[in-house]
Design a protein around this motif. Structure first.
Motif, PDB file in Angstrom:
ATOM      1  N   MET A  55     113.609  88.651  29.034  1.00  0.00           N
ATOM      2  CA  MET A  55     114.759  88.855  29.905  1.00  0.00           C
ATOM      3  C   MET A  55     115.052  90.334  30.157  1.00  0.00           C
ATOM      4  N   PHE A  56     114.869  91.171  29.148  1.00  0.00           N
ATOM      5  CA  PHE A  56     115.235  92.584  29.297  1.00  0.00           C
ATOM      6  C   PHE A  56     113.995  93.451  29.427  1.00  0.00           C
ATOM      7  N   SER A  57     113.847  94.032  30.632  1.00  0.00           N
ATOM      8  CA  SER A  57     112.657  94.850  30.848  1.00  0.00           C
ATOM      9  C   SER A  57     113.090  96.312  30.956  1.00  0.00           C
ATOM     10  N   GLY A  58     112.172  97.206  30.807  1.00  0.00           N
ATOM     11  CA  GLY A  58     112.452  98.624  31.026  1.00  0.00           C
ATOM     12  C   GLY A  58     113.127  99.297  29.844  1.00  0.00           C
ATOM     13  N   ALA A  59     113.405 100.578  30.035  1.00  0.00           N
ATOM     14  CA  ALA A  59     113.987 101.374  28.954  1.00  0.00           C
ATOM     15  C   ALA A  59     115.441 100.978  28.743  1.00  0.00           C
ATOM     16  N   PRO A  60     115.938 101.095  27.512  1.00  0.00           N
ATOM     17  CA  PRO A  60     117.338 100.767  27.256  1.00  0.00           C
ATOM     18  C   PRO A  60     118.272 101.679  28.048  1.00  0.00           C
ATOM     19  N   VAL A  61     119.360 101.105  28.561  1.00  0.00           N
ATOM     20  CA  VAL A  61     120.361 101.875  29.303  1.00  0.00           C
ATOM     21  C   VAL A  61     121.650 101.814  28.503  1.00  0.00           C
ATOM     22  N   ASP A  62     122.210 102.994  28.227  1.00  0.00           N
ATOM     23  CA  ASP A  62     123.440 103.020  27.455  1.00  0.00           C
ATOM     24  C   ASP A  62     124.612 102.900  28.416  1.00  0.00           C
ATOM     25  N   ASP A  63     125.237 101.744  28.446  1.00  0.00           N
ATOM     26  CA  ASP A  63     126.378 101.585  29.357  1.00  0.00           C
ATOM     27  C   ASP A  63     127.646 101.465  28.536  1.00  0.00           C
ATOM     28  N   GLY A  64     128.447 102.495  28.596  1.00  0.00           N
ATOM     29  CA  GLY A  64     129.702 102.456  27.859  1.00  0.00           C
ATOM     30  C   GLY A  64     130.734 101.633  28.614  1.00  0.00           C
ATOM     31  N   LEU A  65     131.879 101.419  27.979  1.00  0.00           N
ATOM     32  CA  LEU A  65     132.979 100.761  28.673  1.00  0.00           C
ATOM     33  C   LEU A  65     133.404 101.631  29.855  1.00  0.00           C
ATOM     34  N   ASN A  66     133.840 100.989  30.910  1.00  0.00           N
ATOM     35  CA  ASN A  66     134.363 101.667  32.113  1.00  0.00           C
ATOM     36  C   ASN A  66     133.317 102.481  32.865  1.00  0.00           C
ATOM     37  N   GLN A  67     132.083 102.368  32.467  1.00  0.00           N
ATOM     38  CA  GLN A  67     131.045 103.128  33.160  1.00  0.00           C
ATOM     39  C   GLN A  67     130.468 102.275  34.277  1.00  0.00           C
ATOM     40  N   VAL A  68     130.565 102.783  35.501  1.00  0.00           N
ATOM     41  CA  VAL A  68     130.037 102.012  36.629  1.00  0.00           C
ATOM     42  C   VAL A  68     128.536 102.265  36.724  1.00  0.00           C
ATOM     43  N   CYS A  69     127.758 101.219  36.665  1.00  0.00           N
ATOM     44  CA  CYS A  69     126.305 101.370  36.753  1.00  0.00           C
ATOM     45  C   CYS A  69     125.854 100.959  38.142  1.00  0.00           C
ATOM     46  N   LEU A  70     125.278 101.897  38.858  1.00  0.00           N
ATOM     47  CA  LEU A  70     124.794 101.624  40.209  1.00  0.00           C
ATOM     48  C   LEU A  70     123.276 101.600  40.156  1.00  0.00           C
ATOM     49  N   PHE A  71     122.706 100.454  40.353  1.00  0.00           N
ATOM     50  CA  PHE A  71     121.239 100.372  40.287  1.00  0.00           C
ATOM     51  C   PHE A  71     120.592 100.402  41.669  1.00  0.00           C
ATOM     52  N   GLU A  72     121.200  99.685  42.618  1.00  0.00           N
ATOM     53  CA  GLU A  72     120.598  99.636  43.963  1.00  0.00           C
ATOM     54  C   GLU A  72     121.705  99.554  45.002  1.00  0.00           C
ATOM     55  N   ASP A  73     121.522 100.307  46.109  1.00  0.00           N
ATOM     56  CA  ASP A  73     122.470 100.197  47.213  1.00  0.00           C
ATOM     57  C   ASP A  73     122.160  98.951  48.037  1.00  0.00           C
ATOM     58  N   PRO A  74     123.128  98.539  48.866  1.00  0.00           N
ATOM     59  CA  PRO A  74     122.868  97.346  49.690  1.00  0.00           C
ATOM     60  C   PRO A  74     121.743  97.598  50.686  1.00  0.00           C
ATOM     61  N   VAL A  75     120.937  96.588  50.942  1.00  0.00           N
ATOM     62  CA  VAL A  75     119.920  96.696  52.001  1.00  0.00           C
ATOM     63  C   VAL A  75     120.182  95.577  53.012  1.00  0.00           C
ATOM     64  N   ASP A  76     119.798  95.831  54.258  1.00  0.00           N
ATOM     65  CA  ASP A  76     119.970  94.807  55.300  1.00  0.00           C
ATOM     66  C   ASP A  76     119.126  93.594  54.941  1.00  0.00           C
ATOM     67  N   GLY A  77     119.701  92.443  55.145  1.00  0.00           N
ATOM     68  CA  GLY A  77     118.930  91.213  54.895  1.00  0.00           C
ATOM     69  C   GLY A  77     118.935  90.779  53.439  1.00  0.00           C
ATOM     70  N   GLY A  78     119.499  91.607  52.562  1.00  0.00           N
ATOM     71  CA  GLY A  78     119.561  91.199  51.157  1.00  0.00           C
ATOM     72  C   GLY A  78     120.680  90.177  50.956  1.00  0.00           C
ATOM     73  N   ASP A  79     120.485  89.238  50.054  1.00  0.00           N
ATOM     74  CA  ASP A  79     121.556  88.294  49.701  1.00  0.00           C
ATOM     75  C   ASP A  79     122.180  88.745  48.389  1.00  0.00           C
ATOM     76  N   TYR A  80     123.519  88.846  48.396  1.00  0.00           N
ATOM     77  CA  TYR A  80     124.189  89.356  47.201  1.00  0.00           C
ATOM     78  C   TYR A  80     125.305  88.423  46.758  1.00  0.00           C
ATOM     79  N   VAL A  81     125.564  88.461  45.459  1.00  0.00           N
ATOM     80  CA  VAL A  81     126.732  87.764  44.940  1.00  0.00           C
ATOM     81  C   VAL A  81     127.507  88.741  44.068  1.00  0.00           C
ATOM     82  N   VAL A  82     128.825  88.745  44.248  1.00  0.00           N
ATOM     83  CA  VAL A  82     129.663  89.553  43.367  1.00  0.00           C
ATOM     84  C   VAL A  82     130.440  88.588  42.471  1.00  0.00           C
ATOM     85  N   ALA A  83     130.367  88.829  41.169  1.00  0.00           N
ATOM     86  CA  ALA A  83     130.977  87.897  40.221  1.00  0.00           C
ATOM     87  C   ALA A  83     131.945  88.637  39.317  1.00  0.00           C
ATOM     88  N   ALA A  84     133.022  87.970  38.930  1.00  0.00           N
ATOM     89  CA  ALA A  84     133.977  88.609  38.022  1.00  0.00           C
ATOM     90  C   ALA A  84     134.568  87.620  37.038  1.00  0.00           C
TER      91      ALA A  84
END
Ligand SMILES: Nc1ncnc2c1ncn2[C@@H]1O[C@H](COP(=O)(O)OP(=O)(O)O)[C@@H](O)[C@H]1O
Ligand SMILES: [Mg+2]
Length: 469
Positions: free
Chosen positions: A285-314
């Protein structure tokens, strides 16, 4: 017993040997059972039936794979042969569903007919209706000898009825122990040539359920426990009577979680307080190098692209002061986490604002926990209503939510960046946290909500019966 059909007296003789028993099951009812055990410590269904019929022990437990063990069919065949042998039999299903299946199996067996070569002549052989006082009924059949077989659903009413010599309880896990005790208290020997015998057959999936209790008693009192799995029933030319087609195994395996597979099909003891995910599933399930994400830290991995399908969950903060918001892109396989934040002690309006902004930025489908405070928040969402799924948590929908996610993880469909918050949580989360009395981690809740949309149709779930729900 003799029959005067066509003025030819026919004498029925109850099986005296294991060979006769299996031969009669096949000849009269068209029922064959696997002869060989394939796993160490397992018993073949045929041997289990022989042991029960000849009452080698007064009480025996059978544990076998769900569906693939053929327990209901084994008990139905055993009960029918016992009926025509003169025993009073009670076949009690742990649920209405199990009884229905037992009725189906018995109906099919009574409808059996085949051609057999007898003394060089081809003769039609049918189920021995000539031994019966009345045509077989669903729940109740009587022979000319006066004994009966009753196929009913285990209940306190059933437990007050008959006094059988043979008691066959099917899916004991689904019965209350009190009812099993009451049914067992009803067995009675009226003729020393007809010894009493009880079979308690089941899968074993609850750590604190009926089977755990019965296995404890078996250990204390020396009741034999016989087990078999799909490897015993799987079609194999070297195993006469085997019947399970291999396709069934492959398709079932991807429908259930690894945990269910291990307990309900591979017969491992249930461990409900145990870790939810297997180590291999986590590594995948977890690929790549570990990412240290602290509380309140916004992690931006990819910007929106045209034609992409997205879901925002909370998942909105409640007792714990943590709200978690994630954006997942799901037109790609596997779906990708593109934004992530764990908002510690944020006022709700601030979290809702961020959720609305991310939703608009990605033209995302929105899903959120709409129970309690979420119900209020739902009215503050600035996202077209057609794109919002307010997920209401009920005991059943909560199980579905986590079961879908768990199944997807087990099947290797989920891959997330190796965020420290996530790797640790997924490693530590227990079945009790998600399905029991524990509290599901907010991060996993958010991702599971996202998965309801991102997992699409590939996600299959069935409602399991975790304790306490
Ligand atoms: N001895 C058998 N021979 C052929 N098919 C069988 C046999 N036992 C079971 N089956 C098939 O497998 C299905 C499931 O069996 P069942 O006895 O209901 O399993 P369980 O009670 O272990 O869940 C049955 O509906 C039937 O189609
Ligand atoms: Mg069954």
């Amino acid at each position: 017993v003799t029959s005067n059909d066509d003025n030819l007296p026919v004498v029925y003789r109850a099986p005296q040997t294991p060979h006769e028993l299996l031969a009669q099951l096949e000849l009269y009812f068209g029922l064959r059972y696997p002869r060989k055990a394939c796993c160490p410590d397992h018993t073949s269904p045929a041997d289990a039936i022989i042991e029960a019929y000849f009452a080698k022990s007064p009480i025996i437990i059978w544990i076998a794979s769900r569906g693939f063990g053929g327990k209901t069919w084994a008990l139905a065949g055993l009960s029918l042969i016992e009926l025509i042998s003169g025993f009073d039999v009670v076949l009690a299903g742990g649920s209405g569903e199990q009884s229905r299946r037992a009725h189906e199996a018995a109906e099919k067996a009574w409808g059996h007919s085949a051609e057999e070569t007898v003394d060089g002549k081809l003769e039609a052989v049918t189920a021995p209706h000539w031994l019966l006082a009345n045509e077989p009924r669903r729940t109740w059949t009587r022979t000319l000898m006066g004994n009966t077989m009753q196929a009913l659903t285990a209940s306190s009413r059933a437990a007050r009825g008959p006094h059988p010599q043979r008691l066959r309880i099917d899916e004991a896990e689904e019965c209350d122990v009190e009812i099993i005790d009451a049914l067992m208290g009803q067995t009675m020997v009226t003729d020393p040539r007809r010894p009493a015998q009880t079979i308690l057959a089941s899968t074993h999936h609850h750590e604190a359920g009926t089977m755990t209790e019965l296995l404890k008693r078996a250990a204390e009192k020396g009741w034999p426990v016989r087990r078999w799995c799909y490897k015993e029933t799987l079609c194999n030319p070297k195993n006469p009577g085997s019947w399970l087609l291999p396709e069934n195994i492959a398709s079932k395996r991807i429908q259930v979680t690894g945990r269910m597979w291990r307990t309900e099909y591979d017969l491992e003891a249930p461990d409900e307080g145990g870790m939810l995910f297997a180590r291999e599933a986590l590594e995948a399930m977890f690929s790549g190098a570990p990412v240290d994400d602290g509380l309140n830290q916004v992690c931006l991995f990819e910007d929106p692209v045209d034609g992409g399908d997205y879901v925002v969950a909370a998942d909105w903060a409640r007792k714990v002061d943590l709200s978690v918001v994630a954006v997942v892109r799901y037109d790609v396989t596997p779906p990708r986490l593109v934004r992530w934040v764990r908002c510690f002690r944020w006022p709700w309006p601030k979290v809702v604002k961020l959720y609305n902004e991310w939703g608009k930025e990605y033209h995302a489908h929105a899903i959120h926990d709409a129970t309690g405070i979420g119900d209020v928040i739902n009215t503050y969402l600035d996202i077209p209503i057609s794109q919002v799924t307010p997920y209401i948590m009920t005991p059943a929908s909560k199980v579905k939510l986590y079961l879908d996610y768990e199944t997807a993880v087990d099947n290797g469909e989920v891959e997330w960046p190796a965020l420290n918050s996530l790797t640790e949580l997924h490693r530590a989360v227990t079945t009790d946290d998600l399905y029991g009395s524990g509290h599901p981690p907010d991060e996993i809740c958010t991702l599971a909500l996202a998965w309801q949309i991102a997992g699409g149709k590939r996600t299959i779930s069935r409602l399991h019966r975790p304790r306490g729900l």
